[in-house]
Each structure stands twice: as C-alpha cells, then as structure tokens.
Scaffold this motif. Structure first.
Motif, PDB file in Angstrom:
ATOM      1  N   LEU A   1       7.136  11.569  -2.827  1.00  0.00           N
ATOM      2  CA  LEU A   1       8.344  10.516  -3.501  1.00  0.00           C
ATOM      3  C   LEU A   1       8.931  10.188  -2.393  1.00  0.00           C
ATOM      4  O   LEU A   1       9.357   8.849  -2.211  1.00  0.00           O
ATOM      5  N   GLN A   2       9.360  10.993  -1.269  1.00  0.00           N
ATOM      6  CA  GLN A   2      10.395  10.352  -0.146  1.00  0.00           C
ATOM      7  C   GLN A   2       9.387   9.467   0.661  1.00  0.00           C
ATOM      8  O   GLN A   2       9.906   8.734   1.154  1.00  0.00           O
ATOM      9  N   ALA A   3       8.012   9.772   0.923  1.00  0.00           N
ATOM     10  CA  ALA A   3       7.346   8.680   1.475  1.00  0.00           C
ATOM     11  C   ALA A   3       7.098   7.358   0.913  1.00  0.00           C
ATOM     12  O   ALA A   3       7.318   6.308   1.485  1.00  0.00           O
ATOM     13  N   HIS A   4       7.254   7.588  -0.410  1.00  0.00           N
ATOM     14  CA  HIS A   4       7.462   6.142  -1.212  1.00  0.00           C
ATOM     15  C   HIS A   4       8.653   5.311  -0.754  1.00  0.00           C
ATOM     16  O   HIS A   4       8.449   4.132  -0.513  1.00  0.00           O
TER      17      HIS A   4
ATOM     18  N   VAL B   1       3.145   3.781  -7.900  1.00  0.00           N
ATOM     19  CA  VAL B   1       2.403   3.556  -9.009  1.00  0.00           C
ATOM     20  C   VAL B   1       1.579   4.926  -9.290  1.00  0.00           C
ATOM     21  O   VAL B   1       1.666   5.634 -10.451  1.00  0.00           O
ATOM     22  N   TRP B   2       0.851   5.426  -8.214  1.00  0.00           N
ATOM     23  CA  TRP B   2       0.316   6.899  -8.234  1.00  0.00           C
ATOM     24  C   TRP B   2       1.323   7.988  -8.838  1.00  0.00           C
ATOM     25  O   TRP B   2       0.788   8.607  -9.329  1.00  0.00           O
ATOM     26  N   ASN B   3       2.381   7.818  -8.015  1.00  0.00           N
ATOM     27  CA  ASN B   3       3.304   9.127  -8.303  1.00  0.00           C
ATOM     28  C   ASN B   3       3.615   9.143  -9.775  1.00  0.00           C
ATOM     29  O   ASN B   3       3.807  10.240 -10.377  1.00  0.00           O
ATOM     30  N   LEU B   4       3.931   7.840 -10.369  1.00  0.00           N
ATOM     31  CA  LEU B   4       4.428   7.779 -11.702  1.00  0.00           C
ATOM     32  C   LEU B   4       3.317   8.246 -12.748  1.00  0.00           C
ATOM     33  O   LEU B   4       3.702   8.919 -13.679  1.00  0.00           O
ATOM     34  N   ILE B   5       2.055   7.790 -12.324  1.00  0.00           N
ATOM     35  CA  ILE B   5       0.923   8.101 -13.304  1.00  0.00           C
ATOM     36  C   ILE B   5       0.812   9.715 -13.105  1.00  0.00           C
ATOM     37  O   ILE B   5       0.580  10.262 -14.057  1.00  0.00           O
TER      38      ILE B   5
ATOM     39  N   LEU C   1       0.709  -1.217  -0.006  1.00  0.00           N
ATOM     40  CA  LEU C   1      -0.073  -0.175   0.083  1.00  0.00           C
ATOM     41  C   LEU C   1       0.950   1.306  -0.110  1.00  0.00           C
ATOM     42  O   LEU C   1       1.037   2.248  -0.975  1.00  0.00           O
ATOM     43  N   PRO C   2       1.576   1.697   1.251  1.00  0.00           N
ATOM     44  CA  PRO C   2       2.347   2.865   1.240  1.00  0.00           C
ATOM     45  C   PRO C   2       3.427   2.749   0.151  1.00  0.00           C
ATOM     46  O   PRO C   2       3.769   3.986  -0.596  1.00  0.00           O
ATOM     47  N   GLY C   3       3.969   1.547  -0.111  1.00  0.00           N
ATOM     48  CA  GLY C   3       5.062   1.590  -0.956  1.00  0.00           C
ATOM     49  C   GLY C   3       4.804   1.251  -2.522  1.00  0.00           C
ATOM     50  O   GLY C   3       4.808   2.384  -3.410  1.00  0.00           O
ATOM     51  N   THR C   4       4.131   0.469  -3.106  1.00  0.00           N
ATOM     52  CA  THR C   4       4.026   0.319  -4.538  1.00  0.00           C
ATOM     53  C   THR C   4       2.938   1.160  -5.072  1.00  0.00           C
ATOM     54  O   THR C   4       2.918   1.773  -5.985  1.00  0.00           O
ATOM     55  N   PHE C   5       1.744   1.088  -4.541  1.00  0.00           N
ATOM     56  CA  PHE C   5       0.642   1.607  -4.757  1.00  0.00           C
ATOM     57  C   PHE C   5       0.747   3.395  -5.044  1.00  0.00           C
ATOM     58  O   PHE C   5       0.528   3.926  -5.782  1.00  0.00           O
ATOM     59  N   LEU C   6       1.705   3.711  -3.837  1.00  0.00           N
ATOM     60  CA  LEU C   6       1.850   5.329  -3.859  1.00  0.00           C
ATOM     61  C   LEU C   6       2.762   5.541  -5.060  1.00  0.00           C
ATOM     62  O   LEU C   6       2.859   6.407  -5.772  1.00  0.00           O
TER      63      LEU C   6
ATOM     64  N   GLY D   1       4.380  12.245   6.018  1.00  0.00           N
ATOM     65  CA  GLY D   1       4.842  12.770   4.707  1.00  0.00           C
ATOM     66  C   GLY D   1       3.659  13.105   3.840  1.00  0.00           C
ATOM     67  O   GLY D   1       3.647  13.913   2.842  1.00  0.00           O
ATOM     68  N   VAL D   2       2.889  12.014   3.695  1.00  0.00           N
ATOM     69  CA  VAL D   2       1.702  12.088   2.747  1.00  0.00           C
ATOM     70  C   VAL D   2       0.591  13.027   2.848  1.00  0.00           C
ATOM     71  O   VAL D   2       0.186  13.798   2.093  1.00  0.00           O
ATOM     72  N   THR D   3       0.230  13.092   4.016  1.00  0.00           N
ATOM     73  CA  THR D   3      -1.128  13.783   4.651  1.00  0.00           C
ATOM     74  C   THR D   3      -0.609  15.346   5.022  1.00  0.00           C
ATOM     75  O   THR D   3      -1.367  16.166   5.155  1.00  0.00           O
ATOM     76  N   GLY D   4       0.576  15.450   5.685  1.00  0.00           N
ATOM     77  CA  GLY D   4       1.147  16.633   6.041  1.00  0.00           C
ATOM     78  C   GLY D   4       0.270  16.829   7.565  1.00  0.00           C
ATOM     79  O   GLY D   4       0.657  17.932   8.073  1.00  0.00           O
TER      80      GLY D   4
END
Ligand code: HEM
Length: 423
Positions: A54-57, A34-38, A27-32, A110-113
């Motif tokens: 990016l850093q959270a991933h 993929v989301w980042n790359l899209i 979840l936090p790794g690959t899905f994020l 990192g992701v939600t702030g």
C-alpha cells in the motif's frame, strides 16, 4: 543563440521529468493500486494486504508521479525567469537522475523486500539530494528584469514558495523515517499512524497548496475566472498548516474541521464556482476544461466532508479510504489531468495537445471511476452493503483506462513535432 540552447535544455529536462513521472504513475502507481484493490476485494478486508505494498503505491503516485511533475515544471519555470544565461544544467540533470533512482529504489525495496534495509534509506538520501539541488537552484534564481519585479510577492508566489519548502521538509522527514525503519523495523513498512501522518504532510502540505498556488496564477487566464482574493487564499493556506500540525498532534476532529474550512475558503478566494468574468482560453484543449476544474473542487469538499465523517464513524478504513481517494484521484489527479494537458505540450517544446477528445475521455472516466470508488468503498469496507465488494474492482478498471488515455495523449503529443516545425 545561448538563450535558444538554454530553452532547449530546459524543454528536454522537463520532458524527462514528465516521462519518468508518467512511468511511475502507470506501472508502480496505478497498476499496483488496481492490483491492491482487487486483492482487498477478493479477501473482503483492507487488512489482508501487505502494508508495504500500500505504501509503495502511495509513494509512487505522490512522489514518483506528481513529485516528478512538480520538480520538472519547477526547473522549467526557472529558465523562464532567469536573468543570466545560466540554466543549472548539471544540477537539474543530476536532480532528475537521483530523484528517479530514489523513487525506483523505494518502490523495489517496498514491494519485493529485497535488500530493503539498504534500499530504503538509500532512496531517502537520493530523493533528499535531488530536492536540495532543486531548492538551491531556486534560491540562486534572480528575476529576469529586477526593475519590473513587483514590490510585494503575490499570494500565489508565497504559497508556491511555502509548498516548495514543505516539499523539502517532507522529503527530509521521509529520509529519517526510512533510516529509522532500516535500523529498527521488522518489515519495509512504516507504522500505520506515522505513515498516515506522512501522507497528510505530502498531500496537504505540498500537493494541495502547489495546486492552489498555480490555480491562482493560471485560472484567471485559462478559465476566465475572476482574479483571486490573495488575502483569503493566504488565510486558507494558514488553515492548512494548522490542520497538518493538528494531524501530527493527533487532534483529528480539529484537523477535519480546519481542512474543510480551508477548502471552502480557497474555493471562495479562487472564485472557482462563480461565473467566469472573461472567455476561457480554450485553443488546443477540450472546451469542457473549466467544467472539469470546477468538478475537481467538488472532490476536494467531498474529501473533507468524508474526513470529518470518518473521525467518529470509520471502523474498517472505508470512509478514510474514500476521503483519501476523493482527494488524491478526484482533486489531485483530476487537476493534473486538466491543467497538465493544458500546459505540458507547450512546456515540452511548444507542442500542441495531440487529441482534445482523449483529453475529454480521460477526464470523464477518471471522475466516473472516482465516483464509483468513493461511493462503494465505505459501503464495502464498513460492511453496509456486501455486494459493493463485487463492484469495487470495476472502479479501478475505469480509473486505469482514464490513466492510460492520459498517458497516450501526452506520449502522442511528445511524439509529434512542435507546432512551429509542422508543415
Ligand atoms: C488510479 C487508480 C488508483 C487505484 C485503483 C488506487 C488504489 C488504492 C488502494 C486500494 C489503496 C489502499 C487503501 C484503500 O483501500 O483505500 C490506496 C492507497 C493510497 N493511494 Fe491510491 N489508487 C489509485 C490512484 C491514486 C493516486 C492518483 C494517488 C495520488 C496522487 C494515490 C495515492 C494513494 C495513497 C497516498 C494511498 C495511501 C498509502 C498509504 O497508506 O501509505 N492513489 N490506493
């Protein structure tokens, strides 16, 4: 009886580390990722994406996934070597709890702030304590039979111990970086150059040597490779240390050359690309296991070659990105998929891998996805071929499928009863 209960404790613990590690991977790794790359592909620039995301991933993959696996296997290995019946149950479970909480907090901040000035340093301190508990358990460990203890430590042991110390160093630096960021930063993202240096410290300082160390220990048996040349492997490790120092001094051309030399020397020392000298032990794994081990090392060399190319030719992060991806996905994930499906079933309660076919497909798709990404990323990011932007997201979907198959296979393995309890 006490020995059996200790074994059960350690199996439950390693299973907990593997389960939480896989959750972070998915979840936090690959899905994020993929989301980042899209997102990057839609905007057609790397700069469009939040640095904190990016850093959270990266954190979720390096520490959340691979770091959890290392800690779990590390604690498990202690029981295999312990002389007394004193598996550090309390320290081990406390370490798992703090580590998992720390990684989750780092990602959420990192992701939600949300409350990041509190969550980030808190995550750093939790990770550090978890790592110290592991380190203390290792230091207290005594060999099972001191009389048969080898007079000199073998090269693989020296490298694994050095990588364990580097792990502690990386987590300590991370804690200070998170604290500094919380006090003086304006967003939950580290400055770019320092972040990249920390990524190098974690990847080259910890993950790559850990893999080399365990490869030296296991591959002569699992894949039938010739026994490693310890001296050459230690020199290769020394080159890695020099390269990491060079990265922190910003001597990037020197670091690139040293990384490449280190990789080539390690391949030579481990005899990865030479014919096997005895039959590989392939019971309950797919017969392509030795092939995929060799392929992972191809990615290591590709990554170093791209790194050297990037020093002069990268303008938009495409060649650096491809180099990093070849290393993290091609080499590290490729190795975890291959070795993990070989050893984890046994570590998690003497089980048998659920499906050797899933093993094959997860590995094949991972390497196909990685090949697509590493080829397309420089073409797209560096504006050599604009159509590559349209193709890039497919690489992420192929890799995502591979990751899901790997997770299904490990979960399926854990859900089935151990081999000795099967009818
Ligand atoms: C499996 C699918 C994956 C996808 C789709 C993915 C995607 C991405 C993307 C889009 C970036 C941003 C930089 C760039 O554009 O090159 C990135 C950075 C990164 N990725 Fe991945 N990634 C994946 C797997 C992994 C794995 C398995 C690891 C580590 C074991 C990893 C570690 C990293 C790191 C360390 C960074 C740099 C983070 C930073 O700059 O702080 N990634 N990834």
């Amino acid at each position: 009886m006490a020995r059996v209960s200790m074994e059960r404790h350690s199996q439950r613990l390693v299973t907990a580390f593997i389960a939480s590690g896989m959750l972070f991977m998915l979840l936090p790794g690959t899905f994020l990722g993929v989301w980042n790359l899209i997102g990057i592909s839609q905007q057609r620039t790397l700069n469009s994406l939040s640095a904190a995301w990016l850093q959270a991933h990266g954190q979720a993959q390096i520490y959340g996934w691979v770091g959890s696996f290392i800690l779990g296997i590390g604690f498990y290995s202690l029981t295999k070597m312990q002389s007394t019946l004193s598996f550090p149950v309390c320290a081990a479970w406390t370490s798992w709890t703090l580590w998992t909480l720390g990684i989750a907090m780092r990602w959420t901040g990192g992701v939600t702030g949300w409350q990041w000035r509190i969550l980030l340093p808190l995550s750093g301190v939790l990770q550090l304590i978890a790592c110290l508990l592991f380190y203390r358990s290792v230091r207290r460990h005594r060999p099972a039979d001191p009389a048969h203890h080898p007079p000199r430590r073998e090269a693989w042991m020296v490298i694994v111990i050095a990588a364990t110390i580097a792990f502690l160093v990386a987590v300590t630096v991370n804690f200070f970086a998170m604290t500094h960021l919380a006090l003086y930063g304006t967003s939950p993202a580290l400055p770019h150059v320092f972040d990249q240096q920390l990524v190098v410290l974690a990847v080259w300082g910890v993950l790559v040597p850990t893999i080399w160390g365990f490869n030296a220990r296991w591959l002569p048996v699992f894949a039938g490779f010739k026994k490693p040349d310890g001296i050459r492997l230690l020199v290769a490790y020394g080159l890695i240390v020099a390269s990491v120092v060079a990265v922190f001094l910003q001597w990037l051309p020197i670091a690139a050359v040293l990384f490449l030399l280190a990789a080539l020397l390690a391949i030579d020392a481990l005899h990865v690309w030479q014919p096997a000298v005895q039959p590989a032990k392939l019971l309950h794994v797919h017969k392509t296991f030795p092939f995929f081990i060799r392929v992972a090392y191809v990615w290591l060399v590709v990554s170093c070659a791209l790194d050297a190319l990037a020093v002069r030719n990268d303008h938009a992060g495409g060649i650096w990105g491809a180099s990093r991806h070849a290393l993290t996905v091609g080499f590290i994930a490729g190795m975890v998929f291959a070795i993990g499906q070989r050893v984890l079933p046994a570590f998690c309660g003497m089980r048998i891998l659920w499906s050797t076919r899933l093993m094959f497909w997860s590995l094949l798709l991972l390497h196909v996805g990685c090949a697509l990404r590493v080829t397309l990323e420089p073409l797209a990011y560096e504006s050599y071929w604009m159509f590559a932007w349209k193709l890039l997201p497919y690489s992420a979907f192929v890799e995502l499928t591979a990751v899901v198959l790997f997770a299904i296979n490990i979960i399926g393995t854990l859900l089935h009863p151990p081999a000795h309890l099967r009818p």
